[in-house]
Design an enzyme around this catalytic site. Structure first.
Site, PDB file in Angstrom:
ATOM      1  N   GLY A  20      19.157  90.930  54.727  1.00  0.00           N
ATOM      2  CA  GLY A  20      19.412  90.576  56.121  1.00  0.00           C
ATOM      3  C   GLY A  20      19.093  89.134  56.464  1.00  0.00           C
ATOM      4  CB  SER A  21      18.631  85.989  54.560  1.00  0.00           C
ATOM      5  OG  SER A  21      19.809  85.844  53.820  1.00  0.00           O
ATOM      6  CG  ASN A  22      24.163  85.647  55.841  1.00  0.00           C
ATOM      7  OD1 ASN A  22      24.478  84.517  56.186  1.00  0.00           O
ATOM      8  ND2 ASN A  22      24.238  86.056  54.582  1.00  0.00           N
ATOM      9  CG  LEU A  98      33.741  98.842  57.542  1.00  0.00           C
ATOM     10  CD1 LEU A  98      33.710  97.706  58.559  1.00  0.00           C
ATOM     11  CD2 LEU A  98      32.933 100.041  58.043  1.00  0.00           C
ATOM     12  CG  HIS A 114      33.264  87.178  49.788  1.00  0.00           C
ATOM     13  ND1 HIS A 114      32.969  88.453  49.348  1.00  0.00           N
ATOM     14  CD2 HIS A 114      33.745  86.504  48.713  1.00  0.00           C
ATOM     15  CE1 HIS A 114      33.270  88.545  48.063  1.00  0.00           C
ATOM     16  NE2 HIS A 114      33.743  87.383  47.649  1.00  0.00           N
TER      17      HIS A 114
HETATM   18  C1  GAR Z   1      25.175  87.401  51.085  1.00  0.00           C
HETATM   19  O1  GAR Z   1      25.269  86.483  50.017  1.00  0.00           O
HETATM   20  C2  GAR Z   1      26.560  87.840  51.512  1.00  0.00           C
HETATM   21  O2  GAR Z   1      27.519  86.824  51.452  1.00  0.00           O
HETATM   22  C3  GAR Z   1      26.843  88.912  50.494  1.00  0.00           C
HETATM   23  O3  GAR Z   1      25.630  89.602  50.349  1.00  0.00           O
HETATM   24  C4  GAR Z   1      24.528  88.706  50.604  1.00  0.00           C
HETATM   25  C5  GAR Z   1      23.672  89.337  51.663  1.00  0.00           C
HETATM   26  O4  GAR Z   1      22.512  88.584  51.889  1.00  0.00           O
HETATM   27  N1  GAR Z   1      27.911  89.771  50.922  1.00  0.00           N
HETATM   28  C6  GAR Z   1      28.742  90.372  50.096  1.00  0.00           C
HETATM   29  O5  GAR Z   1      28.685  90.251  48.879  1.00  0.00           O
HETATM   30  C7  GAR Z   1      29.770  91.236  50.766  1.00  0.00           C
HETATM   31  N2  GAR Z   1      30.743  91.663  49.840  1.00  0.00           N
HETATM   32  P1  GAR Z   1      21.619  88.857  53.164  1.00  0.00           P
HETATM   33  O6  GAR Z   1      21.388  90.363  53.259  1.00  0.00           O
HETATM   34  O7  GAR Z   1      20.332  88.130  52.881  1.00  0.00           O
HETATM   35  O8  GAR Z   1      22.321  88.321  54.371  1.00  0.00           O
END
Ligand code: GAR
Length: 193
Positions: A20-22, A98, A114
């Site tokens: 969940g850093s994003n 989804l 992505h």
């Molecule tokens: C991120 O790098 C995001 O781009 C990727 O998962 C990571 C989640 O990091 N998403 C995908 O690969 C979607 N197909 P986070 O939980 O720290 O935000």
């Protein structure tokens, strides 16, 4: 679209599956005056998702949804979104795909981040693929979600160099740092048009 201010922000749900850093960067962004969005709901398929903790700090409502049966899961999500008057969905490390039907119901209102320069490396293991192909750079993309995996209209991309010593983990870390800036920028871009 006009930037909304103050109490009038676009009600947004963030979908996460893990760290969940994003989500954290989106929450920070949403608190800025210039942010057109407020984050009103967090949806996760993983009750252990670390990101739930960030949400809790800011008292953002969350819903943990079991995805064993996707149809039921999506119905539950749909009801939550309606109940909370959600107008925008941000997929931020959400690792479930989804259904077409769900996406159709929120056409043009779902964004995804992505970790590659789409259309290169859709799906999983993007950093490993980029390194194995000896690419000089990779990056990240924010795009609208359509019925095809990682294929919707691109909003913004950021390029990140790949160095000889890079491992998938070291590259992921540098790209993630850029993701945190790119998602807010992409949101500002679409809502200031
Ligand atoms: C991120 O790098 C995001 O781009 C990727 O998962 C990571 C989640 O990091 N998403 C995908 O690969 C979607 N197909 P986070 O939980 O720290 O935000």
């Amino acid at each position: 679209m006009v930037l909304s201010t103050g109490t009038n922000k676009i009600k947004t749900a963030v979908f996460i599956s893990g760290t969940g850093s994003n989500l954290k960067s989106l929450i920070k962004f949403s608190k800025l005056k210039k942010s057109p969005i407020s984050i009103n709901l967090i949806i996760t398929n993983n009750k252990l998702a670390k990101g739930l903790k960030y949400g809790a700090i800011f008292k953002i409502k969350n819903k943990i949804i079991n995805f064993k049966n996707k149809e039921i899961a999506e119905k539950k999500i749909f009801n939550e979104l309606k109940k909370n008057k959600i107008e925008l969905i941000c997929l931020a490390g959400f690792m479930k795909i989804l259904s077409k039907n769900f996406i159709k119901n929120f056409k043009g209102k779902i964004l995804n981040i992505h970790p590659s320069l789409l259309p290169k490396y859709k799906g999983l293991n993007t950093h490993k693929k980029a390194i194995e192909n000896k690419d000089k750079y990779s990056g990240c993309t924010v795009h609208f979600v359509n019925a095809k995996l990682d294929s919707g209209k691109i909003i913004l991309q950021k390029r990140v160099n790949i160095y000889k010593k890079d491992t998938p983990d070291s590259l992921a870390e540098r790209i993630l740092a850029q993701e945190h800036k790119l998602f807010p920028k992409a949101i500002l871009k679409i809502f200031s048009l």
